[in-house]
Design an enzyme around this catalytic site. Structure first.
Site, PDB file in Angstrom:
ATOM      1  N   LYS A  12      84.187  44.011  58.503  1.00 45.26           N
ATOM      2  CA  LYS A  12      84.219  45.112  59.480  1.00 45.26           C
ATOM      3  C   LYS A  12      83.385  46.288  58.989  1.00 45.26           C
ATOM      4  CE  LYS A  12      88.745  44.678  61.729  1.00 45.26           C
ATOM      5  NZ  LYS A  12      90.001  45.400  61.981  1.00 45.26           N
ATOM      6  N   ASP A  68      91.630  48.750  66.060  1.00 44.40           N
ATOM      7  CA  ASP A  68      92.497  47.593  66.142  1.00 44.40           C
ATOM      8  C   ASP A  68      91.843  46.705  67.179  1.00 44.40           C
ATOM      9  OD1 ASP A  68      94.689  46.155  65.124  1.00 44.40           O
ATOM     10  OD2 ASP A  68      95.800  46.535  66.958  1.00 44.40           O
ATOM     11  N   GLY A 148      87.036  35.531  61.343  1.00 51.92           N
ATOM     12  CA  GLY A 148      88.128  35.414  62.306  1.00 51.92           C
ATOM     13  C   GLY A 148      87.880  34.316  63.327  1.00 51.92           C
ATOM     14  N   ASP A 150      85.424  34.170  65.464  1.00 55.61           N
ATOM     15  CA  ASP A 150      84.010  34.101  65.859  1.00 55.61           C
ATOM     16  C   ASP A 150      83.494  32.674  66.076  1.00 55.61           C
ATOM     17  OD1 ASP A 150      83.984  36.861  65.775  1.00 55.61           O
ATOM     18  OD2 ASP A 150      82.613  37.021  64.079  1.00 55.61           O
ATOM     19  N   LYS A 170      75.057  39.976  67.264  1.00 54.02           N
ATOM     20  CA  LYS A 170      76.484  40.106  67.544  1.00 54.02           C
ATOM     21  C   LYS A 170      76.866  41.574  67.749  1.00 54.02           C
ATOM     22  CE  LYS A 170      81.082  39.604  65.654  1.00 54.02           C
ATOM     23  NZ  LYS A 170      81.891  39.482  64.460  1.00 54.02           N
TER      24      LYS A 170
END
Length: 191
Positions: A12, A68, A148, A150, A170
């Protein structure tokens, strides 16, 4: 401007730093010596993002933002949703991904979306930014990049998954990318 990004997730952090560029100096929780287990007990992405920034601002008195995010699958009534990172009861991405695939076996409805809400806390004032991308869940994994869910999420208008895209591609269309760009546009108005 220095901003703390409330995460310890290196993926992230890299995504967000690429989107923000060098106009803002990002700090992580580790950089400010925040080793606390920040609560995420909300029922919505908004509640969790706000909970994180309020916690950090109260404890460290520093401008910060938190996101989140999660996968919402229509056939699973919006699950995994806010539980995306721990859907299977563990924080193992592969186990969570496999559970989604298992629950969708035989389902013709593969519609899903990734959604992200960012809470920005500046001088004690809360600001929210949201991004979403719609797509479908593939029957099996494809691609090696991303993290995750993806490898199983194919955004509308594309014939590849997020995990088959390079980071720049992305970030241009992702839920987090959309929300971050909204936040950056807002921050530019303050400079």
């Amino acid at each position: 401007m220095i901003l703390v990004f409330a995460t310890n997730n290196e993926h992230k952090l890299a995504e967000v730093q690429a989107l923000i560029g060098d106009k803002f100096q990002l700090r992580t929780l580790k950089d400010i010596n925040c080793l606390d287990d920040i609560p995420e007990t909300g029922n919505t992405f908004e509640e969790n993002a706000i909970q994180k920034t309020e916690y950090i601002y109260k404890a460290h008195h520093i401008n910060c933002f938190a996101d989140d995010s999660g996968l919402e699958v229509e056939a699973l009534n919006g699950a995994p949703g806010v539980y995306s990172a721990r859907y299977s009861g563990s924080r193992d991405s592969e186990t969570n991904l496999q559970l989604v695939l298992e629950k969708l076996k035989g389902s013709e409805n593969r519609k899903a979306n990734f959604r992200s809400v960012i809470s920005l806390m500046l001088d004690g004032k809360q600001h929210l930014f949201e991004g979403a991308v719609h797509g479908t869940i593939r029957n099996e994994k494809a691609g090696d990049d991303g993290f995750g869910y993806d490898p199983i999420f194919q955004p509308d208008g594309y014939d590849i998954t997020f995990a088959e895209m390079n980071a720049e591609e992305k970030n241009r269309i992702s839920h987090r990318g959309i929300a971050i760009r909204k936040m950056v546009e807002y921050l530019k108005t303050l400079a």
